[in-house]
Design an enzyme around this catalytic site. Structure first.
Site, PDB file in Angstrom:
ATOM      1  CB  THR A   1      -1.533  11.341   4.978  1.00  0.00           C
ATOM      2  OG1 THR A   1      -0.505  10.337   5.002  1.00  0.00           O
ATOM      3  CG2 THR A   1      -0.884  12.705   4.851  1.00  0.00           C
TER       4      THR A   1
ATOM      5  N   GLY B   1       1.476   4.826   0.174  1.00  0.00           N
ATOM      6  CA  GLY B   1       0.806   6.052   0.584  1.00  0.00           C
ATOM      7  C   GLY B   1       1.744   7.231   0.593  1.00  0.00           C
TER       8      GLY B   1
ATOM      9  CG  ASP C   1      -1.608   1.320   1.452  1.00  0.00           C
ATOM     10  OD1 ASP C   1      -1.843   2.043   0.463  1.00  0.00           O
ATOM     11  OD2 ASP C   1      -1.915   1.642   2.620  1.00  0.00           O
TER      12      ASP C   1
ATOM     13  CB  ALA D   1      -5.546   2.807  -5.714  1.00  0.00           C
ATOM     14  CG  ASP D   2      -5.851   5.449  -0.546  1.00  0.00           C
ATOM     15  OD1 ASP D   2      -6.470   5.917  -1.531  1.00  0.00           O
ATOM     16  OD2 ASP D   2      -5.336   6.174   0.325  1.00  0.00           O
ATOM     17  NE  ARG D   3     -11.623   8.704  -0.859  1.00  0.00           N
ATOM     18  CZ  ARG D   3     -12.221   9.788  -1.377  1.00  0.00           C
ATOM     19  NH1 ARG D   3     -11.548  10.575  -2.208  1.00  0.00           N
ATOM     20  NH2 ARG D   3     -13.468  10.069  -1.061  1.00  0.00           N
TER      21      ARG D   3
ATOM     22  CG  ASP E   1      -7.907   5.024   5.685  1.00  0.00           C
ATOM     23  OD1 ASP E   1      -7.137   5.044   6.671  1.00  0.00           O
ATOM     24  OD2 ASP E   1      -7.572   4.557   4.586  1.00  0.00           O
TER      25      ASP E   1
END
Length: 264
Positions: free
Chosen positions: A139, A10, A8, A114-116, A136
């Site tokens: 950051t 970030g 992941d 993409a993380d969301r 989430d």
């Protein structure tokens, strides 16, 4: 044993997960995304990933596949070269290389991080409730809405740590917050205590209020909407936020692994 290497990427950290097919994620690590303000080389990242594998007694040959999500495009070719050179594997990015079985209703679908999307998909896999809110604490603090099998969209708010740093750097008399509290909300009797209470309970109240407003905005009953929290500060916020029903610290790793399983 065959293992899937999950990444992941970030803005602050690269989270690394190791998962076994049929058994799920069994180890996670976090490394800074950049070193001294600049991105490390592919060789440097390859060696870091090898070290992570060695800690878990894994050899490069036991890495069956490499799956990643990224919100830092300059890191993508670095990670690709590292995986190819040190593991002989091609990185498959989600959702570019592995599509997610969730409808993306963003006005411009390509703009969603993409993380969301991955955390939204993972939450949908875990929960039966028609409407979900995924909070989430990274950051930035994001609150994303899933309804049925669709990602509806969400909100992007300041992050816990970035807010604490902004207060400390922008005010002469405020100390650095420890972001630690004991027990329920009470009026702070010192500057440090006031700061900690304000930040932790402030973010808890924000999640509580915004989750209910998000539910109403999509014609859902807030009382029947499930709120799942993830990210570095999830446990601390959830401890004082009754609106959060479940904490899944590795929700994104779970989503990457589920995406890989769905492609096989």
């Amino acid at each position: 044993m065959d293992t899937i290497l999950l990444l992941d990427v970030g803005n602050t950290n690269v989270k690394i997960g190791l998962a076994r097919p049929g058994q799920g994620v069994h180890a996670t690590f976090a490394l800074p995304t950049s070193s001294a303000g600049s991105l490390d080389t592919a060789d440097a990242w390859g060696l870091k990933l090898l070290d992570v594998c060695r800690v878990e007694d894994l050899t490069p040959g036991q890495i069956l596949d490499v799956v990643a999500s990224s919100v830092v495009p300059p890191m993508n070719p670095i990670i690709r070269r590292a995986a190819e050179r040190f593991f002989g594997r091609r990185v498959r990015f989600v959702p570019e290389d592995i599509a997610l079985p969730i409808e993306n209703r963003y006005a411009r679908p390509q703009e969603v991080g993409a993380d969301r999307l991955v955390t939204a998909y993972a939450a949908r896999c875990r929960e039966r409730a028609r409407t979900l809110v995924v909070a989430d604490f990274g950051t930035a603090t994001t609150l994303d809405c899933v309804q049925g099998d669709a990602y509806i969209g969400g909100l992007i708010c300041p992050g816990v740590l970035s807010s604490a740093r902004a207060l400390a750097n922008g005010t002469a008399q405020l100390p650095q917050s420890t972001l630690e509290i004991n027990g329920p909300l009470h009026v702070g009797k010192s500057t440090s205590e006031s700061l900690n209470q304000g930040l932790i309970h402030g973010f808890a109240a924000m999640v509580e209020g915004l989750a209910a407003r998000i539910a109403r905005s999509v014609d859902a009953d807030p009382a029947e909407t499930r709120v799942i929290a993830t990210g570095g500060f999830a446990n601390r916020i959830a401890a004082v936020c009754p609106a959060i029903h479940e904490v899944r610290e590795d929700l994104l790793m779970e989503g990457l692994m589920r995406a890989w399983e769905g492609a096989h």
